[in-house]
Write a protein that holds these residues in place. Structure first.
Motif, PDB file in Angstrom:
ATOM      1  N   VAL A 194      12.752 -78.401 -30.233  1.00  0.00           N
ATOM      2  CA  VAL A 194      12.234 -79.134 -31.390  1.00  0.00           C
ATOM      3  C   VAL A 194      12.244 -78.143 -32.556  1.00  0.00           C
ATOM      4  O   VAL A 194      11.261 -77.445 -32.801  1.00  0.00           O
ATOM      5  CB  VAL A 194      10.811 -79.672 -31.139  1.00  0.00           C
ATOM      6  N   PRO A 195      13.360 -78.024 -33.257  1.00  0.00           N
ATOM      7  CA  PRO A 195      13.501 -76.977 -34.271  1.00  0.00           C
ATOM      8  C   PRO A 195      12.521 -77.143 -35.420  1.00  0.00           C
ATOM      9  O   PRO A 195      12.387 -78.220 -36.001  1.00  0.00           O
ATOM     10  CB  PRO A 195      14.950 -77.113 -34.746  1.00  0.00           C
ATOM     11  N   VAL A 196      11.826 -76.071 -35.739  1.00  0.00           N
ATOM     12  CA  VAL A 196      10.761 -76.077 -36.742  1.00  0.00           C
ATOM     13  C   VAL A 196      11.292 -75.553 -38.070  1.00  0.00           C
ATOM     14  O   VAL A 196      12.089 -74.614 -38.110  1.00  0.00           O
ATOM     15  CB  VAL A 196       9.571 -75.221 -36.256  1.00  0.00           C
ATOM     16  N   GLU A 197      10.829 -76.138 -39.158  1.00  0.00           N
ATOM     17  CA  GLU A 197      11.104 -75.604 -40.490  1.00  0.00           C
ATOM     18  C   GLU A 197       9.985 -74.661 -40.935  1.00  0.00           C
ATOM     19  O   GLU A 197      10.217 -73.501 -41.219  1.00  0.00           O
ATOM     20  CB  GLU A 197      11.264 -76.745 -41.498  1.00  0.00           C
ATOM     21  N   ASN A 198       8.750 -75.176 -40.995  1.00  0.00           N
ATOM     22  CA  ASN A 198       7.652 -74.362 -41.515  1.00  0.00           C
ATOM     23  C   ASN A 198       6.319 -75.028 -41.199  1.00  0.00           C
ATOM     24  O   ASN A 198       6.271 -76.162 -40.718  1.00  0.00           O
ATOM     25  CB  ASN A 198       7.797 -74.150 -43.024  1.00  0.00           C
ATOM     26  N   SER A 199       5.252 -74.311 -41.500  1.00  0.00           N
ATOM     27  CA  SER A 199       3.899 -74.872 -41.447  1.00  0.00           C
ATOM     28  C   SER A 199       3.151 -74.409 -42.685  1.00  0.00           C
ATOM     29  O   SER A 199       3.512 -73.418 -43.318  1.00  0.00           O
ATOM     30  CB  SER A 199       3.169 -74.433 -40.177  1.00  0.00           C
ATOM     31  N   LYS A 200       2.080 -75.132 -43.023  1.00  0.00           N
ATOM     32  CA  LYS A 200       1.304 -74.798 -44.210  1.00  0.00           C
ATOM     33  C   LYS A 200      -0.086 -75.409 -44.099  1.00  0.00           C
ATOM     34  O   LYS A 200      -0.293 -76.387 -43.380  1.00  0.00           O
ATOM     35  CB  LYS A 200       1.980 -75.317 -45.483  1.00  0.00           C
ATOM     36  N   GLY A 201      -1.027 -74.815 -44.830  1.00  0.00           N
ATOM     37  CA  GLY A 201      -2.312 -75.449 -44.992  1.00  0.00           C
ATOM     38  C   GLY A 201      -2.175 -76.723 -45.799  1.00  0.00           C
ATOM     39  O   GLY A 201      -1.253 -76.875 -46.608  1.00  0.00           O
ATOM     40  N   GLU A 202      -3.107 -77.659 -45.559  1.00  0.00           N
ATOM     41  CA  GLU A 202      -3.054 -78.946 -46.258  1.00  0.00           C
ATOM     42  C   GLU A 202      -4.300 -79.153 -47.113  1.00  0.00           C
ATOM     43  O   GLU A 202      -5.099 -78.232 -47.289  1.00  0.00           O
ATOM     44  CB  GLU A 202      -2.869 -80.091 -45.249  1.00  0.00           C
ATOM     45  N   ALA A 203      -4.465 -80.379 -47.606  1.00  0.00           N
ATOM     46  CA  ALA A 203      -5.419 -80.655 -48.676  1.00  0.00           C
ATOM     47  C   ALA A 203      -6.821 -80.990 -48.180  1.00  0.00           C
ATOM     48  O   ALA A 203      -7.566 -81.692 -48.850  1.00  0.00           O
ATOM     49  CB  ALA A 203      -4.895 -81.789 -49.544  1.00  0.00           C
ATOM     50  N   ALA A 204      -7.189 -80.496 -47.006  1.00  0.00           N
ATOM     51  CA  ALA A 204      -8.543 -80.706 -46.483  1.00  0.00           C
ATOM     52  C   ALA A 204      -8.942 -79.478 -45.680  1.00  0.00           C
ATOM     53  O   ALA A 204      -8.108 -78.621 -45.356  1.00  0.00           O
ATOM     54  CB  ALA A 204      -8.607 -81.965 -45.620  1.00  0.00           C
ATOM     55  N   ILE A 205     -10.193 -79.388 -45.338  1.00  0.00           N
ATOM     56  CA  ILE A 205     -10.704 -78.227 -44.597  1.00  0.00           C
ATOM     57  C   ILE A 205     -10.243 -78.310 -43.149  1.00  0.00           C
ATOM     58  O   ILE A 205     -10.529 -79.291 -42.447  1.00  0.00           O
ATOM     59  CB  ILE A 205     -12.239 -78.178 -44.686  1.00  0.00           C
ATOM     60  N   GLY A 206      -9.514 -77.292 -42.705  1.00  0.00           N
ATOM     61  CA  GLY A 206      -9.009 -77.268 -41.340  1.00  0.00           C
ATOM     62  C   GLY A 206      -7.771 -78.096 -41.116  1.00  0.00           C
ATOM     63  O   GLY A 206      -7.354 -78.288 -39.969  1.00  0.00           O
ATOM     64  N   GLN A 207      -7.156 -78.595 -42.181  1.00  0.00           N
ATOM     65  CA  GLN A 207      -5.986 -79.460 -42.048  1.00  0.00           C
ATOM     66  C   GLN A 207      -4.702 -78.685 -42.280  1.00  0.00           C
ATOM     67  O   GLN A 207      -4.629 -77.809 -43.160  1.00  0.00           O
ATOM     68  CB  GLN A 207      -6.063 -80.622 -43.042  1.00  0.00           C
ATOM     69  N   HIS A 208      -3.677 -79.026 -41.498  1.00  0.00           N
ATOM     70  CA  HIS A 208      -2.387 -78.342 -41.593  1.00  0.00           C
ATOM     71  C   HIS A 208      -1.254 -79.341 -41.417  1.00  0.00           C
ATOM     72  O   HIS A 208      -1.448 -80.460 -40.936  1.00  0.00           O
ATOM     73  CB  HIS A 208      -2.293 -77.245 -40.522  1.00  0.00           C
ATOM     74  N   GLU A 209      -0.079 -78.889 -41.794  1.00  0.00           N
ATOM     75  CA  GLU A 209       1.148 -79.659 -41.606  1.00  0.00           C
ATOM     76  C   GLU A 209       2.170 -78.743 -40.959  1.00  0.00           C
ATOM     77  O   GLU A 209       2.315 -77.574 -41.345  1.00  0.00           O
ATOM     78  CB  GLU A 209       1.670 -80.158 -42.954  1.00  0.00           C
ATOM     79  N   LEU A 210       2.883 -79.268 -39.957  1.00  0.00           N
ATOM     80  CA  LEU A 210       3.952 -78.527 -39.309  1.00  0.00           C
ATOM     81  C   LEU A 210       5.196 -79.401 -39.372  1.00  0.00           C
ATOM     82  O   LEU A 210       5.206 -80.512 -38.827  1.00  0.00           O
ATOM     83  CB  LEU A 210       3.575 -78.204 -37.857  1.00  0.00           C
ATOM     84  N   ASN A 211       6.223 -78.903 -40.056  1.00  0.00           N
ATOM     85  CA  ASN A 211       7.424 -79.701 -40.296  1.00  0.00           C
ATOM     86  C   ASN A 211       8.553 -79.304 -39.362  1.00  0.00           C
ATOM     87  O   ASN A 211       8.850 -78.114 -39.195  1.00  0.00           O
ATOM     88  CB  ASN A 211       7.884 -79.538 -41.745  1.00  0.00           C
ATOM     89  N   ILE A 212       9.167 -80.318 -38.767  1.00  0.00           N
ATOM     90  CA  ILE A 212      10.324 -80.086 -37.907  1.00  0.00           C
ATOM     91  C   ILE A 212      11.567 -80.647 -38.590  1.00  0.00           C
ATOM     92  O   ILE A 212      11.483 -81.494 -39.473  1.00  0.00           O
ATOM     93  CB  ILE A 212      10.113 -80.699 -36.513  1.00  0.00           C
ATOM     94  N   ARG A 213      12.712 -80.150 -38.189  1.00  0.00           N
ATOM     95  CA  ARG A 213      13.948 -80.457 -38.907  1.00  0.00           C
ATOM     96  C   ARG A 213      14.374 -81.907 -38.727  1.00  0.00           C
ATOM     97  O   ARG A 213      14.196 -82.499 -37.669  1.00  0.00           O
ATOM     98  CB  ARG A 213      15.069 -79.544 -38.423  1.00  0.00           C
TER      99      ARG A 213
END
Length: 448
Positions: A194-213
């Motif tokens: 499952v090839p990954v692009e990146n991850s980042k913090g998001e717009a809430a406390i403890g929230q994140h996004e992990l993007n796959i290709r």
């Protein structure tokens, strides 16, 4: 991983278990764990499971009223047929491979019409017959907590310790504090095909996004399913918890799952053309169909009672049906240029079943092309402030009422599918209406 590579890994002891999985209505991964040697013996045959799995509620209770399977029919078996294109090493757990399955009828071995992956397969076939392939991506957001799943359950899912203490959108410092989990998730996903692009913090406390290709739409839906399963198992192993529910906290933004689609003819993005901003008629008609049918197919994008609590103005979740170029207040955001041109639908939340959502999107967009459906004029400005735009439905009950009564939904997905899922969503609404909530206790226990 190919079947031959699996055989080698089984022979040298690297793989001892093979998991055969599929999704139910909720998008939960169900299935069986096989001894790897035995799986290799029956790899062409698959296995069987009880057909009640396409009728149960969240607590695994069979719900009456389905035509597909019921007590009168005895709840027999359906056939799980592994799609060997999805066979992969499950790097998040030791010695294990994972494969997703299609669900076939036990008697004639045809695809079960109401199974989520079958519904998407039919739309992929329809696109192919029209001369198109579909490139797709889904962007899953999640909340991370330092409580384990068992601890969260014991606490009634209240007063959980978020993995952060301030809004961390794009913050590298706060992001570094969760690399024990998020970094591990990126690595095991990549190692699991499952090839990954990146991850980042998001717009809430403890929230994140992990993007796959991005990839073709069926493979993307499969990757989405594998990603959620891997991330939950990894969280379990680390003694933490992640949730993909659409609105876990009333006071914070919810979890989105933006869907990206583009239409291709061979190696050419068919959305690119000679029209305004370099866009084609096909782009315009696909967008027009997707937008026109959005409300009728809303439960495919927002399938739970909780989904609709995410739709709040100025929350980064859309509240109105409009399209706009690179505008995050719009339900349909147009992004990219040239071969990267695509439509982003910002309506689905993290609770979405990807097979149902992508199927609804394809059915709508292809109908737009077939009937040359024009989208409304592009909206410029703050969509949240608009007073003359159609709004998204306010509840699952309202959305499901429209879904079940819609001749367009029935034309696009078929009566069998609409009747089955209308009953499923109605059962979810009924369960919610019977529940006594914390809000009711706080509001009425003493003061009423």
């Amino acid at each position: 991983m190919t079947p031959d590579e699996l055989q080698v890994s089984v022979a040298d002891g690297t793989i001892h278990t093979v998991v055969m999985g599929f999704t139910d209505h909720y998008g939960r991964t169900m299935g069986k764990r096989f001894d790897a040697e035995f799986f290799c013996e029956v790899i062409e045959d698959g296995t069987h499971a009880c057909d009640y799995l396409l009728t149960v509620d969240m607590e695994m209770e069979p719900v009456e009223g389905y035509d597909y399977a019921n007590w009168a029919g005895g709840y027999g078996d359906f056939h799980l047929v592994p799609d060997l294109d999805t066979l992969r090493r499950a790097a998040w757990t030791e010695g294990t491979a994972f494969v997703l399955c299609d669900i076939h009828q036990g008697d004639d071995h045809q695809l079960v019409e109401v199974a989520p992956r079958s519904i998407l397969r039919r739309q992929v076939d329809a696109a192919a017959q029209a001369g198109f392939t579909i490139a797709a991506a889904s962007e899953l957001e999640f909340f991370l907590y330092r409580d384990s799943y068992q601890e969260a359950h014991t606490k009634g899912y209240r007063d959980l310790q978020a993995a952060g203490w301030y809004v961390e959108d794009y913050h590298l410092l706060q992001g570094a504090r969760v690399e024990d989990y998020v970094g591990a998730a990126r690595r095991v996903l990549t190692a699991s095909g499952v090839p990954v692009e990146n991850s980042k913090g998001e717009a809430a406390i403890g929230q994140h996004e992990l993007n796959i290709r991005y990839t073709d739409v069926l493979t993307m839906a499969d990757r989405h399913v594998v990603m959620k399963q891997a991330m939950k198992e990894l969280a379990d192993q680390q003694g933490v918890s992640v949730t993909f529910m659409a609105k876990p906290d009333a006071d914070q933004p919810g979890n989105s799952c933006h869907l990206h689609l583009s239409l291709w003819q061979g190696d050419t993005n068919a959305f690119v053309g000679d029209g305004p901003d370099g866009r084609s008629d096909l782009f315009r008609w696909f967008l027009g169909g997707w937008m026109r049918h959005c409300a009728d197919l809303m439960p495919c994008y927002a399938p739970t009672v909780n989904s609709y609590k995410r739709y709040q103005d100025a929350s980064w979740a859309p509240t109105r049906i409009a399209w706009s170029t690179d505008n995050r207040t719009a339900g349909f955001r147009i992004v990219g240029t040239g071969s990267g041109l695509r439509i982003e639908n910002r309506i689905p939340g993290g609770d979405v079943n990807p097979y149902l959502a992508f199927a609804a999107a394809l059915a709508s967009g292809l109908d737009g092309i077939a009937n040359q459906i024009e989208p409304p004029d592009e909206f410029k400005g703050d969509v949240y402030a608009a007073t003359d735009l159609p709004t998204v439905p306010h509840s699952l009950e309202a959305a499901n009422t429209q879904f079940g009564a819609s001749s367009e939904a029935r034309r696009l997905l078929g009566d069998v599918v609409v009747d089955h899922y209308h009953h499923f969503f109605a059962s979810e609404v009924a369960a919610h209406q019977k529940a006594v909530t914390d809000w009711e206790h706080r509001r009425y226990f003493e003061r009423i």
